[in-house]
Scaffold this active site. Structure first.
Site, PDB file in Angstrom:
ATOM      1  N   HIS A   7       0.827  -1.211   0.000  1.00  0.00           N
ATOM      2  CA  HIS A   7       0.000   0.000   0.000  1.00  0.00           C
ATOM      3  C   HIS A   7       0.860   1.259   0.000  1.00  0.00           C
ATOM      4  O   HIS A   7       2.051   1.207   0.297  1.00  0.00           O
ATOM      5  CB  HIS A   7      -0.962   0.044   1.195  1.00  0.00           C
ATOM      6  CG  HIS A   7      -0.287   0.108   2.545  1.00  0.00           C
ATOM      7  ND1 HIS A   7       0.039  -1.022   3.275  1.00  0.00           N
ATOM      8  CD2 HIS A   7       0.127   1.153   3.306  1.00  0.00           C
ATOM      9  CE1 HIS A   7       0.599  -0.664   4.425  1.00  0.00           C
ATOM     10  NE2 HIS A   7       0.682   0.654   4.464  1.00  0.00           N
ATOM     11  N   HIS A  79       4.093   7.142   3.603  1.00  0.00           N
ATOM     12  CA  HIS A  79       5.011   6.022   3.399  1.00  0.00           C
ATOM     13  C   HIS A  79       4.484   5.076   2.330  1.00  0.00           C
ATOM     14  O   HIS A  79       3.326   5.154   1.936  1.00  0.00           O
ATOM     15  CB  HIS A  79       5.268   5.243   4.707  1.00  0.00           C
ATOM     16  CG  HIS A  79       4.086   4.525   5.281  1.00  0.00           C
ATOM     17  ND1 HIS A  79       3.272   5.076   6.244  1.00  0.00           N
ATOM     18  CD2 HIS A  79       3.569   3.296   5.038  1.00  0.00           C
ATOM     19  CE1 HIS A  79       2.319   4.210   6.578  1.00  0.00           C
ATOM     20  NE2 HIS A  79       2.472   3.121   5.850  1.00  0.00           N
ATOM     21  N   GLU A 130       7.839   1.059   4.712  1.00  0.00           N
ATOM     22  CA  GLU A 130       7.353   0.060   5.657  1.00  0.00           C
ATOM     23  C   GLU A 130       7.552  -1.318   5.008  1.00  0.00           C
ATOM     24  O   GLU A 130       7.172  -1.514   3.848  1.00  0.00           O
ATOM     25  CB  GLU A 130       5.854   0.297   5.924  1.00  0.00           C
ATOM     26  CG  GLU A 130       5.221  -0.714   6.864  1.00  0.00           C
ATOM     27  CD  GLU A 130       3.732  -0.437   7.119  1.00  0.00           C
ATOM     28  OE1 GLU A 130       3.091   0.224   6.278  1.00  0.00           O
ATOM     29  OE2 GLU A 130       3.227  -0.886   8.162  1.00  0.00           O
TER      30      GLU A 130
HETATM   31 CO    CO Z   1       1.390   1.343   6.284  1.00  0.00          CO
END
Ligand code: CO
Length: 134
Positions: A7, A79, A130
């Site tokens: 994502h 992020h 991430e």
């Molecule tokens: Co995230």
């Protein structure tokens, strides 16, 4: 080491307003609001089939994204998240290569109930990455 793109997360000043905009203007498939008190964020998930957009706003006074929103008052990309096959092994490799992992460097359970870590944005060209266990 890297697997699928999971994502992109965008911090917004008004989550309800942003969710409505993605739904009404872009006809996106938007989830209800999820509050994650332990992470200090409220999140809406937008399912794109092959990946997701996560809209986030701070939850509570100690939210880790509070300062980010104060710097980017209109919202901004926060992020990107990429899956890895073995997050513990990934962390070991990254430490050997002098990549800084935020916090204590130990994976913790993220918003999808899977272990995640965040890599220092200064080690990756200004992008907070991430890594999530696939
Ligand atoms: Co995230």
């Amino acid at each position: 080491m890297l697997k699928r793109f999971n994502h992109v997360a965008i911090v917004v000043p008004d989550l309800d307003d942003a969710a409505r905009k993605y739904k009404d203007v872009l006809n996106a498939s938007v989830s209800d609001v999820h509050d994650y008190a332990e992470h200090g964020v409220s999140v809406v998930f937008i399912d794109l089939g092959n990946t997701k957009i996560e809209l986030m706003q701070p939850y509570g006074e100690n939210s880790p994204i509070k300062n980010f929103l104060e710097k980017h008052t209109g919202g901004a990309i926060h992020h990107i998240c990429i899956e890895v096959s073995d997050i513990n092994q990934a962390c070991e490799n990254l430490k050997l290569k002098n990549i800084r992992i935020l916090g204590d460097g130990v994976p913790r359970i993220g918003a999808h109930n899977k272990p995640v870590v965040f890599l220092h944005p200064k080690d990756f060209y200004g992008t907070l990455i991430e890594l999530e266990q696939e």
